[in-house]
Design an enzyme around this catalytic site. Structure first.
Site, PDB file in Angstrom:
ATOM      1  N   ASN A 145     -13.814  -1.235 -52.388  1.00 30.69           N
ATOM      2  CA  ASN A 145     -13.210  -2.388 -53.060  1.00 30.69           C
ATOM      3  C   ASN A 145     -14.288  -3.458 -53.239  1.00 30.69           C
ATOM      4  O   ASN A 145     -14.678  -4.115 -52.277  1.00 30.69           O
ATOM      5  CB  ASN A 145     -12.051  -2.914 -52.192  1.00 30.69           C
ATOM      6  CG  ASN A 145     -11.432  -4.181 -52.743  1.00 30.69           C
ATOM      7  OD1 ASN A 145     -11.720  -4.588 -53.873  1.00 30.69           O
ATOM      8  ND2 ASN A 145     -10.579  -4.810 -51.950  1.00 30.69           N
ATOM      9  N   LYS A 163     -14.064  -6.184 -54.818  1.00 27.99           N
ATOM     10  CA  LYS A 163     -13.452  -7.532 -54.852  1.00 27.99           C
ATOM     11  C   LYS A 163     -14.030  -8.378 -55.996  1.00 27.99           C
ATOM     12  O   LYS A 163     -14.413  -7.837 -57.026  1.00 27.99           O
ATOM     13  CB  LYS A 163     -13.630  -8.228 -53.503  1.00 27.99           C
ATOM     14  CG  LYS A 163     -13.141  -7.373 -52.337  1.00 27.99           C
ATOM     15  CD  LYS A 163     -12.941  -8.194 -51.096  1.00 27.99           C
ATOM     16  CE  LYS A 163     -12.704  -7.275 -49.925  1.00 27.99           C
ATOM     17  NZ  LYS A 163     -12.193  -7.973 -48.774  1.00 27.99           N
ATOM     18  N   HIS A 219      -2.847  -5.654 -51.831  1.00 26.75           N
ATOM     19  CA  HIS A 219      -3.957  -6.029 -50.930  1.00 26.75           C
ATOM     20  C   HIS A 219      -3.597  -7.342 -50.228  1.00 26.75           C
ATOM     21  O   HIS A 219      -2.995  -8.229 -50.830  1.00 26.75           O
ATOM     22  CB  HIS A 219      -5.256  -6.176 -51.722  1.00 26.75           C
ATOM     23  CG  HIS A 219      -6.457  -6.274 -50.832  1.00 26.75           C
ATOM     24  ND1 HIS A 219      -6.796  -7.442 -50.201  1.00 26.75           N
ATOM     25  CD2 HIS A 219      -7.357  -5.350 -50.434  1.00 26.75           C
ATOM     26  CE1 HIS A 219      -7.884  -7.222 -49.457  1.00 26.75           C
ATOM     27  NE2 HIS A 219      -8.245  -5.966 -49.586  1.00 26.75           N
ATOM     28  N   GLU A 227      -5.241  -9.884 -49.538  1.00 28.46           N
ATOM     29  CA  GLU A 227      -5.725 -11.120 -50.176  1.00 28.46           C
ATOM     30  C   GLU A 227      -4.760 -11.562 -51.280  1.00 28.46           C
ATOM     31  O   GLU A 227      -4.605 -12.752 -51.550  1.00 28.46           O
ATOM     32  CB  GLU A 227      -7.156 -10.909 -50.698  1.00 28.46           C
ATOM     33  CG  GLU A 227      -8.147 -10.897 -49.543  1.00 28.46           C
ATOM     34  CD  GLU A 227      -9.388 -10.056 -49.754  1.00 28.46           C
ATOM     35  OE1 GLU A 227      -9.676  -9.664 -50.894  1.00 28.46           O
ATOM     36  OE2 GLU A 227     -10.072  -9.782 -48.745  1.00 28.46           O
ATOM     37  N   GLU A 265      -4.595  -1.793 -43.509  1.00 25.80           N
ATOM     38  CA  GLU A 265      -5.690  -2.750 -43.381  1.00 25.80           C
ATOM     39  C   GLU A 265      -5.229  -3.951 -42.555  1.00 25.80           C
ATOM     40  O   GLU A 265      -4.635  -4.902 -43.109  1.00 25.80           O
ATOM     41  CB  GLU A 265      -6.118  -3.250 -44.759  1.00 25.80           C
ATOM     42  CG  GLU A 265      -6.604  -2.167 -45.685  1.00 25.80           C
ATOM     43  CD  GLU A 265      -7.509  -2.750 -46.758  1.00 25.80           C
ATOM     44  OE1 GLU A 265      -8.690  -2.402 -46.760  1.00 25.80           O
ATOM     45  OE2 GLU A 265      -7.054  -3.573 -47.554  1.00 25.80           O
ATOM     46  N   GLY A 274     -13.121  -8.146 -43.523  1.00 29.39           N
ATOM     47  CA  GLY A 274     -14.233  -9.062 -43.745  1.00 29.39           C
ATOM     48  C   GLY A 274     -14.625  -9.862 -42.521  1.00 29.39           C
ATOM     49  O   GLY A 274     -15.402 -10.811 -42.616  1.00 29.39           O
ATOM     50  N   SER A 307     -13.470  -3.797 -42.106  1.00 26.91           N
ATOM     51  CA  SER A 307     -14.828  -3.762 -41.549  1.00 26.91           C
ATOM     52  C   SER A 307     -15.306  -2.339 -41.226  1.00 26.91           C
ATOM     53  O   SER A 307     -15.963  -2.122 -40.213  1.00 26.91           O
ATOM     54  CB  SER A 307     -14.926  -4.679 -40.327  1.00 26.91           C
ATOM     55  OG  SER A 307     -14.660  -6.018 -40.705  1.00 26.91           O
TER      56      SER A 307
END
Ligand code: PEP
Length: 251
Positions: free
Chosen positions: A9, A11, A95, A97, A167, A173, A212
């Protein structure tokens, strides 16, 4: 036997020059034939990445799609119809985010999942709990609700043509990876939930871990029985690291 999968991904990253450079470096990598590899560039670079990767064993997907199919008045959005037209084969849905920063709720995610499948794209449905939710002991409740919402709306059969990515938000991240045991525990529970509806779908569904993932932790994660590969963010922007993660999945 479930084929391992590694998805990158990218992003909201990349310029035309840096994306071309990344692809050039990916070309230098030895990539395992046994692993399905997909990259998710920003929508802006989707067409050029699809063309550039044509001769490589790496598929390309989009990071999002509109709730509506087809064409029309939905400013700023890009439909699954348009994504399929440029040659995308996959789309990330839900996702964290987008759930947390952009406020996407269960209904929006259900509609995106449906729109993707209606256009022949394979949705990669992302699920995961925040640190507070994990600390409160509600990981499986949260992940279960996120998954059950799509099952209730689309039916368990829709997971014959979808991938699930677990996730944990606290691992994305952050450099904090879930331990293989922590990840396996949730993956097993996700597969168990699918199995309550349809054991065959559960047995064949691919469950990716994301948060990660790096070259030096990938092999241990991918060795767990219910982890079928990874959804990789930051590390997928470095071709050597991504290549090493793909090779770890192939071993
Ligand atoms: C992601 O955003 O899907 C992700 C897993 O990111 P990272 O690998 O950087 O944690």
């Amino acid at each position: 036997m479930r084929r391992k999968m590694v998805a990158g991904n990218w992003k909201m990253n990349g310029t035309r020059a840096s994306v071309a450079e990344l692809i050039e470096s990916l070309r230098q990598q030895q990539l395992p034939g046994s692993v399905e590899m997909i990259v998710f560039p920003s929508e802006l670079h989707l067409g050029s990445v699809i063309e550039a990767l044509e001769a490589m064993p790496v598929g390309v997907g989009a990071q999002d799609c509109a709730v509506e199919r087809g064409f029309g008045a939905l400013t700023g959005e890009c439909s699954a119809t348009q994504l399929a037209d440029v040659g995308a084969g996959w789309v990330l849905v839900g996702h964290s985010e987008r759930r947390l920063v952009l406020g996407e709720g269960l209904e929006v995610i259900n509609r995106k999942f449906a729109a993707a499948q209606a256009e022949g794209l394979v949705p990669v449905l992302c699920l995961g709990e925040t640190l507070e939710q994990r600390q409160a002991g509600s990981t499986m409740q949260v992940v279960g609700e996120q998954l059950s919402s799509v099952i209730a709306d689309r039916g368990i059969g829709s997971f014959a043509n979808a991938v699930i990515a677990y996730e944990p938000v606290w691992a994305i991240g952050s450099g904090l990876t879930a331990t293989p045991d922590q990840a396996q525990e949730v993956h097993a529970a996700i597969r168990g939930l699918l199995a309550e509806h349809d054991p065959q779908v559960a047995a064949s569904a691919r469950l990716l871990y994301g948060g990660s993932v790096k070259a030096d932790n990938a092999a241990q994660l991918f060795a767990m029985p219910d982890i079928d590969g990874g959804l990789v963010g930051g590390a997928s922007l470095k071709a050597e690291e991504f290549g090493a993660i793909c090779r770890a999945a192939g071993n």
